[in-house]
Design a protein around this motif. Sequence first.
Motif, short mmCIF file in Angstrom:
data_model
loop_
_atom_site.label_atom_id
_atom_site.label_comp_id
_atom_site.label_asym_id
_atom_site.label_seq_id
_atom_site.Cartn_x
_atom_site.Cartn_y
_atom_site.Cartn_z
N SER A 81 0.82 -1.21 0.00
CA SER A 81 0.00 0.00 0.00
C SER A 81 0.86 1.26 0.00
O SER A 81 0.51 2.26 -0.63
N VAL A 82 1.98 1.22 0.69
CA VAL A 82 2.91 2.36 0.70
C VAL A 82 3.55 2.52 -0.68
O VAL A 82 3.66 3.63 -1.20
N PHE A 83 3.95 1.41 -1.28
CA PHE A 83 4.51 1.43 -2.63
C PHE A 83 3.52 2.06 -3.61
O PHE A 83 3.88 2.92 -4.40
N TRP A 84 2.27 1.64 -3.52
CA TRP A 84 1.24 2.17 -4.42
C TRP A 84 1.02 3.67 -4.19
O TRP A 84 1.05 4.46 -5.14
N ALA A 85 0.79 4.06 -2.94
CA ALA A 85 0.40 5.44 -2.64
C ALA A 85 1.55 6.44 -2.79
O ALA A 85 1.33 7.56 -3.24
N GLU A 133 -1.02 -8.53 4.25
CA GLU A 133 -0.75 -7.52 3.24
C GLU A 133 0.53 -7.89 2.49
O GLU A 133 1.44 -8.48 3.06
N MET A 134 0.57 -7.54 1.23
CA MET A 134 1.75 -7.82 0.41
C MET A 134 2.87 -6.86 0.78
O MET A 134 2.64 -5.67 0.99
N VAL A 135 4.09 -7.39 0.84
CA VAL A 135 5.26 -6.61 1.20
C VAL A 135 6.27 -6.71 0.06
O VAL A 135 6.63 -7.82 -0.35
N LEU A 136 6.71 -5.58 -0.44
CA LEU A 136 7.72 -5.53 -1.50
C LEU A 136 9.08 -5.79 -0.86
O LEU A 136 9.47 -5.06 0.06
N THR A 137 9.79 -6.85 -1.29
CA THR A 137 11.05 -7.20 -0.65
C THR A 137 12.27 -6.86 -1.49
O THR A 137 13.33 -6.59 -0.93
N SER A 138 12.14 -6.89 -2.81
CA SER A 138 13.28 -6.52 -3.65
C SER A 138 12.81 -6.06 -5.02
O SER A 138 11.70 -6.37 -5.45
N VAL A 139 13.70 -5.33 -5.70
CA VAL A 139 13.43 -4.82 -7.04
C VAL A 139 14.48 -5.40 -7.97
O VAL A 139 15.67 -5.37 -7.66
N SER A 140 14.07 -5.90 -9.11
CA SER A 140 14.99 -6.45 -10.10
C SER A 140 15.39 -5.34 -11.08
O SER A 140 14.84 -5.22 -12.16
N ARG A 141 16.34 -4.54 -10.66
CA ARG A 141 16.75 -3.40 -11.48
C ARG A 141 17.45 -3.83 -12.77
O ARG A 141 17.49 -3.07 -13.73
N ALA A 142 17.98 -5.04 -12.81
CA ALA A 142 18.66 -5.53 -14.00
C ALA A 142 17.68 -6.10 -15.02
O ALA A 142 18.08 -6.40 -16.15
N HIS A 143 16.41 -6.26 -14.67
CA HIS A 143 15.42 -6.79 -15.61
C HIS A 143 15.34 -5.86 -16.82
O HIS A 143 15.40 -4.63 -16.69
N ALA A 144 15.19 -6.43 -18.00
CA ALA A 144 15.19 -5.65 -19.24
C ALA A 144 14.08 -4.59 -19.26
O ALA A 144 14.30 -3.47 -19.72
N ASP A 145 12.89 -4.94 -18.76
CA ASP A 145 11.79 -3.97 -18.75
C ASP A 145 12.07 -2.80 -17.81
O ASP A 145 11.78 -1.65 -18.14
N VAL A 146 12.62 -3.10 -16.64
CA VAL A 146 12.90 -2.05 -15.65
C VAL A 146 14.05 -1.17 -16.13
O VAL A 146 13.96 0.07 -16.10
N ALA A 147 15.13 -1.80 -16.58
CA ALA A 147 16.30 -1.04 -17.02
C ALA A 147 16.02 -0.26 -18.30
O ALA A 147 16.54 0.84 -18.50
N GLY A 148 15.17 -0.80 -19.18
CA GLY A 148 14.90 -0.16 -20.45
C GLY A 148 13.73 0.82 -20.44
O GLY A 148 13.42 1.41 -21.48
N HIS A 149 13.09 1.00 -19.29
CA HIS A 149 11.95 1.93 -19.22
C HIS A 149 12.41 3.35 -19.47
O HIS A 149 13.36 3.84 -18.85
N ARG A 150 11.75 4.02 -20.41
CA ARG A 150 12.06 5.40 -20.71
C ARG A 150 11.31 6.29 -19.72
O ARG A 150 10.08 6.23 -19.63
N LEU A 151 12.04 7.10 -18.99
CA LEU A 151 11.44 7.95 -17.96
C LEU A 151 10.54 9.01 -18.60
O LEU A 151 10.80 9.48 -19.70
#
Length: 179
Positions: A81-85, A133-151
């Motif tokens: 919920s914190v991640f979303w908001a 409640e769901m808890v975000l534990t890690s982010v895959s920054r090396a994933h192609a979609d995450v790394a290739g996202h155009r800001l």
Amino acid sequence: NAKGRREVEGLEKGMKGVTLKGGGGGDDGQGAAVAAAEVAVIPADAPPPMTVADVDALIACSILQALRTGVKEKALPMLGSVFWAQHVVPGRPAADGTLLDIKRGSHKKLSKLLKATMAKGWLTVKEDKHTKEMVLTSVSRAHADVAGHRLHETAAEVAEEAAEEAAAAAAAGPDFYRG
């Protein structure tokens, strides 16, 4: 009365192309106030409503923006919920001017959305045993979609710029108080 007739004609011209949605006829005992409250006026030049696929794409884009720019490793673990908001909603594209609503997408709930995002490999989540409640534990920054996202320019950035401009305009005004 000629003046009243001109006002009515002006209103009629302004209402051309306007369709009414909802409401419904029939006497259900609720009275005219309830029926009037349910009627939504949709201008003819309004953009068409977003489809479920459009909402899902907007949510995915906002999540990628949040993962690229907002979520720091030292802030993890983080409640869903914190991640979303605090990260996803402020990270939505500013150009759309729309609000993110999970219920209009295909997942309907934040927990299902986070599980689907985990299935894509963008992040890792787990369910808290006590609060469920769901808890975000890690982010895959090396994933192609995450790394290739155009800001993109976010709604939060636009709101911040508008607030700064308003503050600057207020400060630039004449100072009449010399107390």
